[in-house]
Design a protein around this motif. Structure first.
Motif, PDB file in Angstrom:
ATOM      1  N   GLY A   6       0.757  -1.332   0.040  1.00 12.31           N
ATOM      2  CA  GLY A   6       0.137   0.036   0.059  1.00 12.31           C
ATOM      3  C   GLY A   6       0.773   1.288   0.132  1.00 12.31           C
ATOM      4  O   GLY A   6       1.822   1.302   0.642  1.00 12.31           O
ATOM      5  N   VAL A   7       0.253   2.313  -0.633  1.00 11.64           N
ATOM      6  CA  VAL A   7       0.834   3.440  -0.694  1.00 11.64           C
ATOM      7  C   VAL A   7      -0.123   4.605  -0.586  1.00 11.64           C
ATOM      8  O   VAL A   7      -1.212   4.648  -1.460  1.00 11.64           O
ATOM      9  CB  VAL A   7       1.933   3.912  -2.034  1.00 11.64           C
ATOM     10  CG1 VAL A   7       2.274   5.132  -2.019  1.00 11.64           C
ATOM     11  CG2 VAL A   7       3.001   2.644  -2.131  1.00 11.64           C
ATOM     12  N   VAL A   8       0.045   5.634  -0.102  1.00 15.92           N
ATOM     13  CA  VAL A   8      -0.850   6.821   0.212  1.00 15.92           C
ATOM     14  C   VAL A   8       0.019   8.111   0.549  1.00 15.92           C
ATOM     15  O   VAL A   8       1.025   8.002   1.210  1.00 15.92           O
ATOM     16  CB  VAL A   8      -2.020   6.589   1.309  1.00 15.92           C
ATOM     17  CG1 VAL A   8      -1.397   6.334   2.730  1.00 15.92           C
ATOM     18  CG2 VAL A   8      -3.317   7.484   1.229  1.00 15.92           C
ATOM     19  N   TRP A  54      -5.876   2.903  11.747  1.00 16.60           N
ATOM     20  CA  TRP A  54      -5.851   3.896  11.412  1.00 16.60           C
ATOM     21  C   TRP A  54      -4.753   4.855  12.039  1.00 16.60           C
ATOM     22  O   TRP A  54      -4.569   4.510  13.234  1.00 16.60           O
ATOM     23  CB  TRP A  54      -7.336   4.791  11.446  1.00 16.60           C
ATOM     24  CG  TRP A  54      -7.960   4.871  12.634  1.00 16.60           C
ATOM     25  CD1 TRP A  54      -8.804   4.120  13.226  1.00 16.60           C
ATOM     26  CD2 TRP A  54      -7.792   6.029  13.675  1.00 16.60           C
ATOM     27  NE1 TRP A  54      -9.330   4.347  14.619  1.00 16.60           N
ATOM     28  CE2 TRP A  54      -8.523   5.629  14.726  1.00 16.60           C
ATOM     29  CE3 TRP A  54      -6.829   7.092  13.794  1.00 16.60           C
ATOM     30  CZ2 TRP A  54      -8.251   6.402  15.848  1.00 16.60           C
ATOM     31  CZ3 TRP A  54      -6.717   7.694  14.816  1.00 16.60           C
ATOM     32  CH2 TRP A  54      -7.444   7.608  16.015  1.00 16.60           C
ATOM     33  N   ILE A  55      -4.247   5.821  11.353  1.00 21.10           N
ATOM     34  CA  ILE A  55      -3.177   6.775  11.977  1.00 21.10           C
ATOM     35  C   ILE A  55      -3.722   7.969  11.462  1.00 21.10           C
ATOM     36  O   ILE A  55      -4.171   8.329  10.521  1.00 21.10           O
ATOM     37  CB  ILE A  55      -1.629   6.549  11.433  1.00 21.10           C
ATOM     38  CG1 ILE A  55      -1.343   5.418  11.730  1.00 21.10           C
ATOM     39  CG2 ILE A  55      -1.025   7.709  11.682  1.00 21.10           C
ATOM     40  CD1 ILE A  55       0.017   4.856  11.312  1.00 21.10           C
ATOM     41  N   ASP A  56      -3.715   9.142  12.438  1.00 20.93           N
ATOM     42  CA  ASP A  56      -4.192  10.447  12.291  1.00 20.93           C
ATOM     43  C   ASP A  56      -2.627  11.379  12.229  1.00 20.93           C
ATOM     44  O   ASP A  56      -2.214  11.609  13.282  1.00 20.93           O
ATOM     45  CB  ASP A  56      -4.976  10.914  13.571  1.00 20.93           C
ATOM     46  CG  ASP A  56      -5.670  12.386  13.002  1.00 20.93           C
ATOM     47  OD1 ASP A  56      -4.967  12.984  12.051  1.00 20.93           O
ATOM     48  OD2 ASP A  56      -6.161  12.984  13.916  1.00 20.93           O
ATOM     49  N   TRP A  91      -6.040   4.919   6.554  1.00 24.55           N
ATOM     50  CA  TRP A  91      -6.601   3.702   6.756  1.00 24.55           C
ATOM     51  C   TRP A  91      -5.615   2.627   6.107  1.00 24.55           C
ATOM     52  O   TRP A  91      -5.100   2.709   5.008  1.00 24.55           O
ATOM     53  CB  TRP A  91      -7.924   3.430   6.539  1.00 24.55           C
ATOM     54  CG  TRP A  91      -8.843   4.251   7.212  1.00 24.55           C
ATOM     55  CD1 TRP A  91      -8.863   5.678   7.204  1.00 24.55           C
ATOM     56  CD2 TRP A  91      -9.469   3.833   8.665  1.00 24.55           C
ATOM     57  NE1 TRP A  91      -9.795   6.025   8.004  1.00 24.55           N
ATOM     58  CE2 TRP A  91     -10.193   4.971   8.866  1.00 24.55           C
ATOM     59  CE3 TRP A  91      -9.819   2.737   9.137  1.00 24.55           C
ATOM     60  CZ2 TRP A  91     -11.075   4.881   9.893  1.00 24.55           C
ATOM     61  CZ3 TRP A  91     -10.710   2.598  10.185  1.00 24.55           C
ATOM     62  CH2 TRP A  91     -11.427   3.807  10.566  1.00 24.55           C
ATOM     63  N   PHE A  92      -5.284   1.604   6.959  1.00 29.57           N
ATOM     64  CA  PHE A  92      -4.358   0.322   6.384  1.00 29.57           C
ATOM     65  C   PHE A  92      -4.942  -0.925   6.964  1.00 29.57           C
ATOM     66  O   PHE A  92      -5.488  -1.048   7.957  1.00 29.57           O
ATOM     67  CB  PHE A  92      -2.845   0.504   7.174  1.00 29.57           C
ATOM     68  CG  PHE A  92      -2.266   1.811   7.076  1.00 29.57           C
ATOM     69  CD1 PHE A  92      -1.427   1.964   5.589  1.00 29.57           C
ATOM     70  CD2 PHE A  92      -2.246   2.870   7.748  1.00 29.57           C
ATOM     71  CE1 PHE A  92      -0.710   3.080   5.725  1.00 29.57           C
ATOM     72  CE2 PHE A  92      -1.613   4.144   7.791  1.00 29.57           C
ATOM     73  CZ  PHE A  92      -0.880   4.449   6.565  1.00 29.57           C
ATOM     74  N   ILE A  93      -4.772  -1.794   5.856  1.00 29.02           N
ATOM     75  CA  ILE A  93      -5.498  -3.219   5.981  1.00 29.02           C
ATOM     76  C   ILE A  93      -4.091  -4.088   6.672  1.00 29.02           C
ATOM     77  O   ILE A  93      -3.096  -3.996   5.832  1.00 29.02           O
ATOM     78  CB  ILE A  93      -5.988  -3.994   4.778  1.00 29.02           C
ATOM     79  CG1 ILE A  93      -7.051  -2.755   4.223  1.00 29.02           C
ATOM     80  CG2 ILE A  93      -6.450  -5.281   4.914  1.00 29.02           C
ATOM     81  CD1 ILE A  93      -7.445  -3.251   3.033  1.00 29.02           C
TER      82      ILE A  93
END
Length: 582
Positions: A123-125, A200-202, A191-193
């Motif tokens: 994943g990448v965001v 989740w991380i804020d 959000w990460f699976i």
């Protein structure tokens, strides 16, 4: 796709495209071989379609009615692709061995050789100028500009923050989903699976620990004995190994504390042991040392002051300078003994050769005396008896008398030559012989000639005495004949270690080109002197400049020159005397 047609990827039957409401056509990736079972089917910003094949992990790109296939070792070069993420900059690929970006200039890859934590990217965001990457080891937060620079520059090593199990991340990244496991929500949360659910991380409310951890050196262990809370220490002589235990206090996440240490005099740079809290040193020598250790907290804030410990190790006797000096002295004595032994061996061989030459000369002298001279004298007696029978008034009588007188002169000269061939150790005073060389030449009576003797005269080996005398006579003769000098000095030095003959004048000198070769063409004086010096293992030196006179010096080792070759135990030169011959 760009034509508003629907594509469908089925694991069992391959890739299909809907042509109209009730017609589907199968799309082949590689016509030359069985088609692929797609795991990812993703459209990019240009309308092209990217497909990953389960069979061999290859990647295909559909555009303009044709397909381009990339094997795992080509294209992204990150192994089997598990993530295809298009954005405005291009397409991001994640795989087993790193992260890759595809743009109009091709593929740019950041592999695990540079960032080991980038393994099995799923994943990448992006959020607020940071790029978050989910991989097997956890979630990595990069500065986006720094990451893009590292993708283009193969020598760049980007920095990042890691969030893993120690930060409360449950489980590992969910593999083989075919989707981007990192997404951003409308409220700014990420959000990460994982294989244990959603997390989740804020990014806007991350706590950063700004307190540097205090560092302390807990103990020093030497030879099985442990000293706790050590201060400056003086260890036992001969200590070569020790263990230093240290610690740093951080309550937020103690397992994330990292250390660096350095021992002055041993480590050229800081040593990074990670989270290990011990330092080991072996093969230490005597000297003064200072150990430094620093630490950082879970957010990478370093305590640069750290803690330090000074200790010293005195040398043992074998490590002391006195022992080194004794070894040097012993080594020098051993080398001197070896040199003396070698010198004696060489001198012995030289003297044996000289003795062989003397024996050969004496044998030749005996043969000449017993055969040639005796036979020649017998012939003369016969001729003399024949001459007595010739009347004295005949001319033949006078002619025969002249022949007999000449033969007598030849016989006397032959006897003198035979006598010279026979060795005579005490033949005469070398200085006296050199002084007599003046009488051989007609010269200006204004020339001052002097022979000087230094040291106590010693008996010379017969052949050495003869060769030295011949060299001296040749040098003196040249000075009288060619130097046009006002002063000629000859000196003999009976030194404990060598015999030195020196002849010098203040005449016109000799051209340097003649000294460097064999002298003047047709003249063999210089060549003869060099050859005679070589026969007795001597060293002859010529120094001269035009208008500044000439100096000739012959040096012969004592073990070769003197008949009693054993060196004296005490004393060096025992005086000085001179003989003037005018």
């Amino acid at each position: 796709d760009a034509e508003k047609k629907l594509w469908l990827g089925l694991m069992e039957t391959g890739i299909w495209r809907r042509e109209n409401a009730d017609q589907w056509s199968r799309v082949s990736v590689r016509p030359d071989r069985p088609d692929c079972s797609p795991t990812i089917l993703q459209r990019d910003a240009d309308g092209g379609l990217w497909v990953t094949c389960r069979e061999d992990g290859s990647l295909a790109h559909f555009a303009d009615g044709r397909a381009e296939v990339f094997r795992p070792d080509r294209g992204p070069n990150v192994g089997p692709v598990g993530l295809v993420r298009p954005d405005a900059h291009g397409v991001t690929f994640g795989g087993e061995f790193g992260l890759s970006l595809y743009d109009r200039n091709g593929f740019h890859t950041l592999r695990t050789e540079r960032v080991p934590e980038l393994s099995f990217v799923t994943g990448v965001v992006e959020a607020e100028g940071r790029t978050w990457v989910q991989a097997q080891g956890g979630i990595l937060r990069f500065d986006t500009a720094d990451l893009e620079r590292a993708l283009v520059d193969p020598d760049a090593h980007p920095t990042f923050d890691l969030f893993d199990r120690e930060d409360g991340l449950p489980g590992d990244a969910q593999q083989d989903t075919g989707i981007n496991t990192a997404q951003s929500g409308p409220d700014g949360k990420l959000w990460f699976i994982t294989n244990r659910g959603m997390v989740w991380i804020d990014p806007q409310h991350l706590y950063r620990n700004t307190v540097p951890p205090p560092v302390a050196i807990r103990s020093v262990t030497v030879g099985g004995r442990t000293e706790t809370s050590p201060t400056d220490m003086h260890l036992a002589a001969g200590t070569s190994s020790l263990q230093i235990d240290y610690a740093a206090l951080s309550f937020v996440e103690p397992r994330r504390v990292r250390f660096r240490y350095k021992l002055e005099g041993v480590d050229a740079d800081w040593v990074d042991p990670g989270a290990r809290r011990q330092a080991f040193y072996t093969r230490l020598g005597p000297g003064d040392y200072r150990f430094h250790v620093t630490a950082s907290n879970n957010d990478g804030v370093w305590n640069t002051a750290g803690a330090s410990l000074a200790f010293s190790i005195p040398p043992t006797f074998v490590q002391s300078r006195w022992f080194l000096a004794l070894c040097l002295v012993a080594g020098a004595l051993a080398l001197w003994a070896l040199y003396g032994l070698r010198l004696r061996q060489v001198s012995t061989r030289i003297r044996e050769r000289l003795e062989e030459r003397i024996a050969e000369r004496e044998r030749i002298a005996r043969e000449l005396h017993d055969t040639l001279l005796q036979g020649f004298q017998g012939v003369m007696l016969h001729v003399r008896s024949v001459g007595e029978q010739i009347p004295k008034d005949l001319p033949a009588q006078a002619l025969l008398s002249g022949v007999l007188e000449r033969a007598e002169d030849v016989l006397v000269e032959g006897r003198d030559r035979v006598r010279n061939l026979r060795a005579a150790a005490g033949k005469g005073d070398l200085a006296q012989s050199l002084a007599g060389a003046r009488s051989w030449h007609r010269h200006d009576p204004g020339i001052r000639f002097q022979v000087t003797v230094e040291g106590s005269p010693r008996a010379l080996h017969p052949i050495v005495e003869e060769e030295v005398r011949r060299i001296g006579e040749e040098a003196i003769s040249n000075a009288f004949q060619h130097a046009r000098a006002a002063n000629i000095d000859a000196g003999i030095a009976y030194d404990r270690h060598e015999l030195v003959l020196r002849v010098q004048d203040d005449g016109v000198g000799i051209d340097a080109s003649l000294l460097g070769g064999n002298g003047k063409e047709g003249h063999f004086g210089l060549t003869g002197m060099r050859e005679r010096a070589e026969k007795i293992r001597g060293e002859i030196r010529f120094e001269s400049r035009r208008g500044a006179g000439t100096e000739i010096q012959l040096t012969v080792p004592a073990r070769v020159a003197y008949a009693d070759s054993a060196p004296r135990r005490f004393g060096f030169t025992l005086g000085r005397r001179s003989k003037d011959r005018d």
